[in-house]
Design a protein around this motif. Sequence first.
Motif, PDB file in Angstrom:
ATOM      1  N   LEU A 322       0.817  -1.209   0.000  1.00 37.98           N
ATOM      2  CA  LEU A 322       0.000   0.000   0.000  1.00 37.98           C
ATOM      3  C   LEU A 322       0.856   1.267   0.000  1.00 37.98           C
ATOM      4  O   LEU A 322       0.315   2.374  -0.080  1.00 37.98           O
ATOM      5  CB  LEU A 322      -0.922   0.014   1.219  1.00 37.98           C
ATOM      6  N   TYR A 356      -4.368  -4.149   8.237  1.00 42.86           N
ATOM      7  CA  TYR A 356      -4.850  -2.901   7.637  1.00 42.86           C
ATOM      8  C   TYR A 356      -3.730  -1.872   7.658  1.00 42.86           C
ATOM      9  O   TYR A 356      -2.862  -1.887   8.548  1.00 42.86           O
ATOM     10  CB  TYR A 356      -6.049  -2.441   8.482  1.00 42.86           C
ATOM     11  N   VAL A 360      -0.850  -4.410   7.126  1.00 41.54           N
ATOM     12  CA  VAL A 360      -1.684  -5.157   6.193  1.00 41.54           C
ATOM     13  C   VAL A 360      -1.035  -6.464   5.750  1.00 41.54           C
ATOM     14  O   VAL A 360      -1.721  -7.409   5.371  1.00 41.54           O
ATOM     15  CB  VAL A 360      -2.017  -4.270   4.974  1.00 41.54           C
ATOM     16  N   TYR A 378      -9.753  -5.512   2.399  1.00 42.31           N
ATOM     17  CA  TYR A 378      -9.568  -5.224   0.970  1.00 42.31           C
ATOM     18  C   TYR A 378     -10.922  -5.234   0.268  1.00 42.31           C
ATOM     19  O   TYR A 378     -11.810  -6.016   0.631  1.00 42.31           O
ATOM     20  CB  TYR A 378      -8.644  -6.257   0.324  1.00 42.31           C
ATOM     21  N   GLN A 516      -6.673   0.172  -0.622  1.00 42.62           N
ATOM     22  CA  GLN A 516      -7.381  -0.994  -0.090  1.00 42.62           C
ATOM     23  C   GLN A 516      -8.814  -1.083  -0.578  1.00 42.62           C
ATOM     24  O   GLN A 516      -9.415  -2.149  -0.538  1.00 42.62           O
ATOM     25  CB  GLN A 516      -7.369  -0.959   1.451  1.00 42.62           C
TER      26      GLN A 516
END
Length: 844
Positions: A322, A356, A360, A378, A516
């Motif tokens: 991410l 997260y 994540v 997700y 996400q």
Amino acid sequence: GERPGRHLPEIDDISVLSGPSTTTNDALDHQYKEAIMRHLAFAVTITMLMAVAACAAPVTIVDGGDATACIVIPEDAGDRINRAANELADCVAEASGASVEIVTEPIEGMAAIHVGDTPYALAQSIELAGDSVDAFTIQFPESDSIVIVGATDSGTEFGVYDFLERFLGVRWLLPGEHGRDVPPQATITIPDEAVIDEPVFISRLMSGSRGAQHDWAVRHGMHGTVQFHHNLRRLFHWETYKDTHPHFFPIIDGERYVPTREEGWQPCFTAEGIVDEAIRNITQYFDEDPSRTSYSLGINDNRNFCQCEDCMAKISGEENFLGNVDYSDLYYEWCNEVVEGVLEHHPDKYFGLLAYNNVVEPPNGITLHPRIIPYMTYDRMKWIHPEIEEHGKQLTRDWAEVAETIGWYDYIYGTPYALPRYYPHKMAEYLRWGHEQGVQALYAEAYPNFGEGPKLYIYLALNWDPDADVDALLDEWFERTCGPESADALRSYYEFWEQFWTERILDSAWFSEGGQYLRFNTPTYLADVTPEEIAQCREWLEEAVANAGTDKQRARGELLMRAFEYYEASALAYPRAERIAAPETEEEALAQLESNFAPVAYAQKRLRLAREFEDDPVLVHPLPPTRYAATTGSGWGTDRMWQLYEWVQESDAVRARVADLAENAEFEMVRQNAELLLRVATGEAEPLNVNASFEEGDDWPTGWNPWVKFGIGENYRSTDVAHTGEASLCFDGMKRGGPTQILNLEPGKYAMTAFVYVPEDIETIGTVAVMATPRDEAGSNLPGGFTSEIIPTKGRWQPIAAAGEITAQVGGKDVANVMFLPLVDGWDPDGKVYIDDLSIVRLD
């Protein structure tokens, strides 16, 4: 006679699924023995049921419209049992007209349907097989008795709904009074077919439903059993710990962060005493109520992790997929220590959390304690993209290597999407795959929009059984919602949207590969559906309503049509790339003023419908369009008026007509924008913000705060081109971002205007928006505000404007100030756009 399993906790004993909580050989042997005994119990129970079924007989509960049975519930029946018993009685009454009594003692001479642990049911010594708290069985011990009983009250409740679906043909197609479909039958005889069932996933929960929507979801097996959400802000409450343990809070940019609100920080996971304090607090939580079965260790909803020397020593410093600094090693090591400490006091508890943001990805060299259940967050609609799907699948496999039990957290939003986001076959595909990989718990941010028809009907069915036949379920829903004659039209309507969201959307500028979740608060996808397609969708729904067979079926069709009206208005109001050419003569300018302002009417209609839906249990938008500035659409449809900016300055006739519209136009949005156009074009509007024309400053304009999303591109003050004066603000290769300015404003009506220029040689053009967002005292964004968005025309300065109301409060929170932002989005690395004369003015 208390049946084994009567007091199973809310979270089932999932140790067989999760693996042992100790590594001793004795414990492993005991675990395997328990697993074997469960399988033996299952086989014995099946054998017993087959023997019972052989001597039982069908049970008639209604004969020619007369009740021949009663519903028996325990004297101490709880809410779930009572709710299920009442639904059973109501459905029987709707099917046959018979009134079936709900009693605590069987009525002599009548058959009995025992719901839950009645004395009769307990006397049968029924032992449930399976692991789930929601497991149930339906049995026929004698020719005049039916027993519906579950491992817990929730299991019994689901058993009743299964009974109604299986034996009476009941379907809950939509929420609300018209959503339940009950086939008529004057005589109801229940065949002696024993049933054992349990859900595949141990926890099945979606957010955003309320009232009738929530009740409807429970009819379809929704039951959340694991705590996992953002919770560290409660474990270490800022108002207490900032004084008693300030070192629990993070070091950010070299300074200790002292919180002034609940959110916006993560704990320092290496702080002295923080593990012991967490153990103490969580142990106390379970001490206060031993029936609680899980606790959430979910991180807070932000990326502000500690940067102290000890924390940084425990992380790699690398970024995860991410683009966030990976803190998984530090965080999951801390979670293991806390869980081990709590289990010394409460050895039967479980701990959910969120995989997260910065955590994540799975940790390196660390196996999570078997009692920890990470929820992978997700938006799996993104899996329509093959490369994203393969990455998501590999990430799931990687998590399965370090965690015994995995949860999936999904973003299946209905609202605030302004079109039905419908993709049931993709849902089925990924849920089946997830189950095969060991995913055992599900959660989804749903915020339902039941204009999406069977979307959640299918999703919840797959939550119970991911191998369910989706096409058979859809065929039944299409036929029973509005009747067999309407099924083809409904099917065509929803298949169109499925193709839109699973194939066409990949080519849309809206679809994002990073992040996400997909951008539910950015409705640029509206430009990807044509007015002709919207007209075809209306034809399909009109056909479905016209061919409806019964009053209830017609009512359901009309609900779907009313939901579609919101989609239709959104699509027809949204500004598109195909612009009407700016007028070249005064005559053309006056003609444009007299033209049909249909887009403005649709923009107002969609907001009116959203307000009307607020009291409707089916149509209500849990996240209304006014929740986010970009979805509000208060400026949609007004762009053609702003093409007359120069003509208002130059032509007395055009200026007079705009003044007349500002006073007398039918639509408020037309009046508002006409007034604003008049004031800006004539120079009457004095800006409330500083440095509106970007004349002050060197490389960066004075009074503005930079913001570059994703770190892609740059923003600077430029003298290359200007609308007025010598300078403007240049956005160079910026994917998403823009400068902000914060103003303290009194409640009232305000507007934001700017001028946009794109050079002729730019190949790909993104969008430009002006946006006003109210904020609270802590600096958190509040719902609402106003915005307008355009796809600019190359080679000329183009105006953009948005107007709306700033209120004193939003959702019970005081509005402290307003953040104003010119936002560029979706521009390529070689893209360039200039903004000038960005003004905030008060209208009233």
